[in-house]
Motif scaffolding. Sequence first.
Motif, PDB file in Angstrom:
ATOM      1  N   ILE A  11      44.771  36.744  37.807  1.00 21.48           N
ATOM      2  CA  ILE A  11      45.837  37.904  38.160  1.00 21.48           C
ATOM      3  C   ILE A  11      45.450  39.129  39.094  1.00 21.48           C
ATOM      4  O   ILE A  11      46.372  39.363  39.983  1.00 21.48           O
ATOM      5  N   GLY A  12      44.446  39.508  39.072  1.00 26.36           N
ATOM      6  CA  GLY A  12      43.931  40.461  39.860  1.00 26.36           C
ATOM      7  C   GLY A  12      43.996  39.943  41.527  1.00 26.36           C
ATOM      8  O   GLY A  12      44.398  40.770  42.273  1.00 26.36           O
ATOM      9  N   ALA A  13      43.493  38.904  41.720  1.00 28.39           N
ATOM     10  CA  ALA A  13      43.336  38.215  42.836  1.00 28.39           C
ATOM     11  C   ALA A  13      44.773  38.107  43.591  1.00 28.39           C
ATOM     12  O   ALA A  13      45.088  38.284  44.631  1.00 28.39           O
ATOM     13  N   ALA A  14      45.786  37.476  42.459  1.00 33.37           N
ATOM     14  CA  ALA A  14      46.867  37.012  43.026  1.00 33.37           C
ATOM     15  C   ALA A  14      47.823  38.230  43.326  1.00 33.37           C
ATOM     16  O   ALA A  14      48.691  38.374  44.023  1.00 33.37           O
ATOM     17  N   SER A  15      47.445  39.302  42.461  1.00 29.30           N
ATOM     18  CA  SER A  15      48.328  40.764  42.851  1.00 29.30           C
ATOM     19  C   SER A  15      47.984  41.027  44.332  1.00 29.30           C
ATOM     20  O   SER A  15      48.925  41.403  44.909  1.00 29.30           O
ATOM     21  N   LYS A  16      46.807  41.016  44.834  1.00 34.74           N
ATOM     22  CA  LYS A  16      46.609  41.308  46.132  1.00 34.74           C
ATOM     23  C   LYS A  16      47.387  40.326  47.173  1.00 34.74           C
ATOM     24  O   LYS A  16      47.737  40.831  48.084  1.00 34.74           O
ATOM     25  N   GLU A  21      55.307  44.127  46.834  1.00 37.61           N
ATOM     26  CA  GLU A  21      56.380  43.752  46.121  1.00 37.61           C
ATOM     27  C   GLU A  21      56.425  43.096  44.938  1.00 37.61           C
ATOM     28  O   GLU A  21      57.384  42.924  44.320  1.00 37.61           O
ATOM     29  N   ALA A  22      55.304  42.623  44.633  1.00 36.91           N
ATOM     30  CA  ALA A  22      55.234  41.500  43.631  1.00 36.91           C
ATOM     31  C   ALA A  22      55.429  42.604  42.111  1.00 36.91           C
ATOM     32  O   ALA A  22      54.990  43.369  41.860  1.00 36.91           O
ATOM     33  N   THR A  23      56.184  41.727  41.320  1.00 38.01           N
ATOM     34  CA  THR A  23      56.180  42.212  40.142  1.00 38.01           C
ATOM     35  C   THR A  23      55.097  41.565  39.018  1.00 38.01           C
ATOM     36  O   THR A  23      54.583  40.533  39.250  1.00 38.01           O
ATOM     37  N   ALA A  24      54.884  42.235  38.032  1.00 39.38           N
ATOM     38  CA  ALA A  24      53.860  41.742  36.896  1.00 39.38           C
ATOM     39  C   ALA A  24      54.326  40.163  36.740  1.00 39.38           C
ATOM     40  O   ALA A  24      53.467  39.300  36.588  1.00 39.38           O
ATOM     41  N   ARG A  25      55.730  39.974  36.551  1.00 37.71           N
ATOM     42  CA  ARG A  25      56.241  38.710  36.233  1.00 37.71           C
ATOM     43  C   ARG A  25      55.982  37.791  37.284  1.00 37.71           C
ATOM     44  O   ARG A  25      55.522  36.656  37.067  1.00 37.71           O
ATOM     45  N   ASP A  26      56.133  38.155  38.694  1.00 33.71           N
ATOM     46  CA  ASP A  26      55.809  37.192  39.764  1.00 33.71           C
ATOM     47  C   ASP A  26      54.275  36.744  39.389  1.00 33.71           C
ATOM     48  O   ASP A  26      53.814  35.334  39.745  1.00 33.71           O
ATOM     49  N   VAL A  27      53.363  37.831  39.131  1.00 36.39           N
ATOM     50  CA  VAL A  27      51.937  37.321  39.359  1.00 36.39           C
ATOM     51  C   VAL A  27      51.297  36.448  38.218  1.00 36.39           C
ATOM     52  O   VAL A  27      50.791  35.573  38.144  1.00 36.39           O
ATOM     53  N   VAL A  28      52.133  37.002  36.986  1.00 37.84           N
ATOM     54  CA  VAL A  28      51.810  36.193  35.902  1.00 37.84           C
ATOM     55  C   VAL A  28      52.379  34.491  35.908  1.00 37.84           C
ATOM     56  O   VAL A  28      51.827  33.699  35.672  1.00 37.84           O
ATOM     57  N   ALA A  63      46.156  25.773  43.648  1.00 37.43           N
ATOM     58  CA  ALA A  63      46.476  27.094  44.199  1.00 37.43           C
ATOM     59  C   ALA A  63      45.798  28.239  43.508  1.00 37.43           C
ATOM     60  O   ALA A  63      45.408  29.255  44.243  1.00 37.43           O
ATOM     61  N   ALA A  64      45.970  28.265  42.191  1.00 36.85           N
ATOM     62  CA  ALA A  64      45.543  29.395  41.329  1.00 36.85           C
ATOM     63  C   ALA A  64      43.963  29.887  41.624  1.00 36.85           C
ATOM     64  O   ALA A  64      43.607  30.786  41.859  1.00 36.85           O
ATOM     65  N   GLU A  65      43.289  28.454  41.685  1.00 36.80           N
ATOM     66  CA  GLU A  65      41.900  28.590  41.967  1.00 36.80           C
ATOM     67  C   GLU A  65      41.455  29.448  43.214  1.00 36.80           C
ATOM     68  O   GLU A  65      40.652  30.088  43.459  1.00 36.80           O
ATOM     69  N   SER A  66      42.313  28.574  44.548  1.00 42.12           N
ATOM     70  CA  SER A  66      41.978  29.075  45.596  1.00 42.12           C
ATOM     71  C   SER A  66      42.593  30.432  45.949  1.00 42.12           C
ATOM     72  O   SER A  66      41.755  31.315  46.691  1.00 42.12           O
ATOM     73  N   LEU A  67      43.434  30.759  45.472  1.00 40.36           N
ATOM     74  CA  LEU A  67      44.158  32.102  45.740  1.00 40.36           C
ATOM     75  C   LEU A  67      43.293  33.130  44.901  1.00 40.36           C
ATOM     76  O   LEU A  67      42.968  34.190  45.455  1.00 40.36           O
ATOM     77  N   ALA A  68      42.665  32.789  43.770  1.00 42.80           N
ATOM     78  CA  ALA A  68      41.795  33.679  43.087  1.00 42.80           C
ATOM     79  C   ALA A  68      40.501  34.053  43.955  1.00 42.80           C
ATOM     80  O   ALA A  68      39.791  35.070  43.613  1.00 42.80           O
ATOM     81  N   ALA A  69      40.136  33.024  44.810  1.00 38.83           N
ATOM     82  CA  ALA A  69      38.974  33.086  45.372  1.00 38.83           C
ATOM     83  C   ALA A  69      39.335  33.782  46.680  1.00 38.83           C
ATOM     84  O   ALA A  69      38.495  33.853  47.652  1.00 38.83           O
ATOM     85  N   GLY A  70      40.488  34.393  46.968  1.00 42.81           N
ATOM     86  CA  GLY A  70      40.859  34.936  48.272  1.00 42.81           C
ATOM     87  C   GLY A  70      40.999  33.944  49.361  1.00 42.81           C
ATOM     88  O   GLY A  70      41.137  34.492  50.563  1.00 42.81           O
ATOM     89  N   ASP A  71      41.415  32.685  49.018  1.00 42.76           N
ATOM     90  CA  ASP A  71      41.549  31.775  50.132  1.00 42.76           C
ATOM     91  C   ASP A  71      42.835  31.265  50.047  1.00 42.76           C
ATOM     92  O   ASP A  71      43.348  30.376  49.215  1.00 42.76           O
TER      93      ASP A  71
END
Length: 272
Positions: A11-16, A21-28, A63-71
Amino acid sequence: MADTCCHSAVIGAASKLLGREATARDVVQLAVDGRAGRGLPYGLEPGGPLTERDRDEDSRRLAAESLAAGDPTGWFERLYAESAMGEAIVPWDSQTPHPLLVEWLPTALGSGVGRRVLVVGCGLGDDAEYVARFGYDTVAFDVSESAVRLAQERFPDSTVDYRAADLLASLTEWRHAFDLVVEIMTVQALPEHLHARAIDSVSGFVGPGGTLLVIASAREEGGPVFAPPWPLTPSEIASFASEGLVTDRIEDLRDPERHRCRATFHRPALSE
Ligand SMILES: C[S@@+](CC[C@H](N)C(=O)[O-])C[C@H]1O[C@@H](n2cnc3c(N)ncnc32)[C@H](O)[C@@H]1O
């Protein structure tokens, strides 16, 4: 579904990556549910039932793994590579050219003989092969080397020049070089903060007198995102008319299952 201990990091990485404009709902939604899709998830309604193994399961996980790693793009290669080993499903792989392309191309531009076309984010090659049948001198690229290899293997007699390349890199050899540029669902596959860069890059490929075709999932300005993908807003779609391009037509296409757009732009010929 990711296990609970991974959620905070994701969630932390995805927020970035999702931007301000992302809402908490989007990130979750990205981190926990993470349904991929074409405006709606790749074939699924938000909130609809998940099967034991739906078509989006592998893309969600990677996607979740890659985005969490900033890629933001690494998951495409992993997805295609795993699919090549029969270990993952590529959810957008319909094995057919996109229906909105098939509907548009034959009447739009006529013969492609003597004209160059670039297919952006070509995936497994169905759209590129379709376009090449009209006689276009066709180049098609994807960030995933495995996708490029799989496309070449699927179409061993193809005339398409398949390349591995990153839309976000500086692709100067293709600047203003094509009579037709086909962009189908690539920009939306990138996190929102990369859209402007990707859109400029796509528009920059169109040569004098050339046409750009964009087919994408769409959403209202500021509408919810169940990422990936990040469907394009009206202002993002309009912004393809940058870098000297002029808007020809923007179609807002809605049916009970999805919201999409098909838009065309052109670069005035040098004599215009
Ligand atoms: C949602 S898929 C769509 C594929 C294909 N255009 C279609 O409509 O079936 C997005 C594609 O864009 C590719 N892609 C994502 N980011 C890219 C980038 N930065 N440069 C080039 N290709 C990219 C992915 O590997 C993937 O094949």
